[in-house]
Design an enzyme around this catalytic site. Structure first.
Site: not given
Length: 482
Positions: A17, A90, A133, A135-136, A138, A155
């Site tokens: 990512g 992970y 923040d 959102k999907p 994260n 995040d």
């Protein structure tokens, strides 16, 4: 710049990512024989002291929270070229964003996932951190060794501690999920900004769409028939442009989603603790406090009603709620009972905060009598208990109006703060012991002393608190109107 082959002892295998400030790599911890994710600050930002510090602050916040419902940080270091990195869980099962690419989720799956996501946010809110923040992308998923998966919030790159939200706050967040106050300089977003993000996540999961602008928005059930009315109400309140109307934090929103009834605007309890301060030698331990907060967060029931929603005062002996203010309290408490006049109205307000079985002004009055003899100046430093209701500062911090978003209270505690917070405590945690055997009022009294788990283990009032509840029972009989 060439991708690194190692970050300390971690052998980097592939890029998984890339964001605006950092890249995330799958790596192997050969010493522990385990896959990990390594987040590395981008070279063009590594020379910026402010960005570098924000990157490291994300690792510190995640480490401080240390919850399995958040991505966990295991290590931190620098590459040979000076770029900082940190090592974390992970997520081998991908992101919520990837799952939503296939369309909306089932209603029961949405509510199950949102319960975990809310609990993760409740941990952050309990330590005074706002994510900002949600959102999907994260929301991550990780396999469990025993099978199944766990949800992790990730995040915290733009997360802020509420200790610093009174200063200048820059616009932040992602379109469609960010609260309106996040669009402005110095918007000082608090936990209610995250509630907006949680509402947007729920809306997206139920409908397959990011919420429209407020003036064009429709309830989830208009796009997805079968969404329960109570879920509609909870989501739409979470998305309200006015943060004063939204749920106060992630815990209150989680409770609203799980409630079978339609949620009304209110001021729900905040970031609760399941344990109540105790007498000398029995003080509540807050070590491992995040686990307590997570457990309590799922159980918070937002049942308090506002002054404007309370009906007129009752006739003596009736059980409808009294007004928020006023001097007529004889319908709730005997006039000749010895309760100090200056506390009677506060006691009535606390005892009618919600419709929890057993909660009444007589119960609150009886407990205050047993706790302190109505002494507002009570000070017991050995057990760290103070005031008319014997609160400890750390526990009262959770139950005061405003919760953790308000400054931590320091003794001496006012009678108003102490008494009203008792009602908030009982309305939030009372439902967790409602089904246990025993007198409803005395169960609440024991709950105030011991917390939820001891009552559950004893399947009722624990033996050690029966003397206490016996005293409360005797005073209740004296205080109830004829």
């Amino acid at each position: 710049m060439t991708a690194p082959t190692h970050a300390g002892r971690y052998r980097i295998e592939q890029l998984i990512g890339v964001g605006g400030f950092a890249s995330v790599h799958l790596a192997q911890d050969d010493e522990l024989r385990s896959p990990v994710a390594v987040k590395i600050l981008a070279d063009n930002w590594a020379r910026r002291r402010d960005v570098r510090e924000r990157f490291l602050q994300e690792a510190r916040l995640l480490r401080r929270a240390d919850s399995h419902l958040l991505v966990q940080v295991f290590d931190i270091g620098e590459l040979d070229d000076g770029r900082p990195y940190f090592v974390m869980t992970y997520a081998d099962r991908g992101t919520l964003e990837e799952r939503l690419a296939g369309g909306p989720l089932a209603v029961d799956e949405t509510l199950r996932l949102m319960s975990d996501i809310c609990q993760g946010l409740a941990v952050l809110h309990s330590i005074g951190v706002v994510h900002r923040d949600l959102k999907p992308s994260n929301v991550l998923f990780c396999s469990r060794p025993e099978g199944g998966e766990r949800v992790m919030v990730a995040d915290l790159g733009i997360a802020r501690s509420t200790d610093h939200l009174s200063g200048l706050t820059l616009p932040a967040g992602s379109p469609g999920y960010q609260a309106p106050e996040q669009l402005y300089f110095d918007g000082a977003p608090d936990a209610r900004a995250d509630v907006h993000g949680l509402g947007a996540l729920t809306y997206h999961m139920l409908t397959g769409r990011v919420p429209a602008k407020p003036e064009q928005r429709v309830p989830p059930s208009a796009l997805r028939p079968g969404v329960p009315e109570a879920v509609d109400a909870a989501v739409m309140r979470a998305l309200d442009p006015d943060r004063e109307v939204r749920w106060s934090d992630a815990a209150a929103y989680a409770a609203a989603l799980s409630s079978p009834t339609v949620a009304l605007p209110e001021d729900p309890p905040e970031a609760p603790q399941e344990e109540r301060p105790r007498r000398p030698g029995r003080r509540m331990a807050l070590a491992g406090g995040t686990a307590v907060v997570v457990a309590a967060a799922a159980a918070v029931t937002a049942m308090a009603v506002t002054a404007s929603q309370r009906p007129d005062p009752p006739a003596p002996g009736t059980t409808s709620s009294p007004p928020h203010t006023g001097t007529a309290t004889s319908g709730w408490l005997r006039a000749d009972s010895g309760i100090p006049d200056e506390y009677r109205e506060l006691i009535v307000r606390a005892g009618t905060s919600c419709k929890e079985p057993g909660l009444s002004p007589a119960l609150i009055a009886a407990m205050l009598k047993v706790e302190s003899g109505y002494d507002p100046g009570l000070s017991d430093p050995e057990s760290d208990e103070y005031g008319i209701a014997r609160w400890t500062p750390r526990v009262l911090w959770h139950w005061q109006p405003g919760g953790l978003q308000s400054p931590k209270p320091e003794p001496p505690f006012s009678a108003e703060l102490s008494i009203l917070s008792m009602g908030r405590f009982m309305c939030a945690l009372g439902p967790k012991v409602r089904d246990l055997p025993g007198d409803p009022a005395l169960k609440l009294a024991a709950l105030y002393r011991s917390g939820v788990d001891p009552l559950k283990r004893a399947n009722g009032i624990p033996e050690q608190w029966r003397d206490y509840t016996g005293k409360v029972s005797r005073y209740m009989r004296d205080y109830q109107p004829a």
